[in-house]
Design an enzyme around this catalytic site. Sequence first.
Site, PDB file in Angstrom:
ATOM      1  N   ARG A  51       0.727  -1.055   0.019  1.00  0.00           N
ATOM      2  CA  ARG A  51      -0.095  -0.034  -0.082  1.00  0.00           C
ATOM      3  C   ARG A  51       0.778   1.344   0.101  1.00  0.00           C
ATOM      4  NH1 ARG A  51      -1.415   2.143   4.474  1.00  0.00           N
ATOM      5  NH2 ARG A  51      -1.739   0.055   5.615  1.00  0.00           N
ATOM      6  N   TYR A 104     -17.579  15.979 -15.998  1.00  0.00           N
ATOM      7  CA  TYR A 104     -18.058  14.672 -15.675  1.00  0.00           C
ATOM      8  C   TYR A 104     -18.999  14.793 -14.570  1.00  0.00           C
ATOM      9  CZ  TYR A 104     -17.523  10.067 -14.000  1.00  0.00           C
ATOM     10  OH  TYR A 104     -17.478   8.596 -13.498  1.00  0.00           O
ATOM     11  N   ASP A 177      -8.760  18.804 -15.317  1.00  0.00           N
ATOM     12  CA  ASP A 177      -8.863  17.465 -15.707  1.00  0.00           C
ATOM     13  C   ASP A 177      -8.552  17.475 -17.060  1.00  0.00           C
ATOM     14  OD1 ASP A 177     -10.048  15.050 -16.498  1.00  0.00           O
ATOM     15  OD2 ASP A 177     -11.581  15.030 -15.252  1.00  0.00           O
ATOM     16  N   LYS A 202      -9.027   5.705 -19.296  1.00  0.00           N
ATOM     17  CA  LYS A 202      -9.535   6.076 -20.577  1.00  0.00           C
ATOM     18  C   LYS A 202      -8.340   6.063 -21.586  1.00  0.00           C
ATOM     19  CE  LYS A 202     -13.585   7.379 -18.873  1.00  0.00           C
ATOM     20  NZ  LYS A 202     -13.270   7.037 -17.319  1.00  0.00           N
TER      21      LYS A 202
END
Length: 383
Positions: A51, A104, A177, A202
């Site tokens: 992690r 979005y 973004d 994406k």
Amino acid sequence: MDRLHGFDSLAVHAGQDFDPTTGAVIPPVHFSSTYAQDGIGGLRGGYEYGRSGNPTRTALQEQLAAIEGGAHALSFASGLAAEDALLRAVLRPGDEVLLGNDVYGGTYRLIARVLGPWGVTVRVVDMTDTAAVAAALEERPARILWVETPSNPLLKVSDIAELARLGHAAGSLVVVDNTFASPALQQPIRHGADVVVHSVTKYLGGHSDVVGGALVFRDDTVFDETAFLQYAVGAVSGPLDAWLTTRGIKTLAVRMQRHSENALAVASFLAADDRVSAVHYPGLATHPQHELASRQMSSFGGIVSLELEDAATARRFVESTRLFQLAESLGGVESLVNYPDAMTHASVRGTELAVPETLVRLSVGIESADDLVTDLAAALDVL
């Protein structure tokens, strides 16, 4: 990698040194969840637990920072996980986010419905109207100025440099973004952005086989706080997801070139068809921000939105294509068609960010452009 300056070279080589043990050109994927220590606290390469760090994730983060021109990058399990870590690192109860009115839906939902109950507020403004942004910031300061360009799903293009100037003058952190353009076509940090956000699901991944998110930081500002949350909350990308993203990035430049070429062909075809009410694509000379996009981007990307006569016609159209598959998401090598009102943007129905019911969004892939146009023509013929 200091000697490399070309984007294509950085995409292939940044963070990708060959394996020193075997000479393997492709670095191995490190699946280990824990790492042996040379005595208590004697960490090899700084790794102790999956992690907190993983060599495959580190390589991806180096690659991301290099291609965006940033000082640091962090990789997450999803785009929204990346956004959540950044927002919680920066915001405190009473702080506000100034958000574009065409972004979005998941970003708005995260701020308004998840962080809202903790005292974070959100205001919406048309980011293409810099005078309106200036007036909003003068009326009340915003801790974060959140820009999405090109926007999802109407492909509005915002002036990053001017918004960064306005945001910094008002004391705001400027976040961009860059998912739709990708760093192959646009690098917001070079225009003044403080932090760049990506859904790597994406274009960066590019093959519809990985879910991930990323943040790239101009400098040390808010990086340490966000890195702490990456570790403390734990929404990190797994090693295989990191490796798949790295592999996708290596072909990003050539893929984005083909996406852009195909999208322009599709947009030009749709713009000439009387059955289509409107076409949204920055590469068309008729787009209201075409000149800005031409200066700010090296090409115009693979997303095209169109509007049809009414909602029923739009729904019938998206269910009539064959090569364009009806699915959410975007940016893969295959072409997709989406009905935002009921799919990706259903969460913003009834808000200032609601999208037209007549709108269809196309993610134009890398297939033969003639085949894509033929498919859309056939779908229009059944309306």
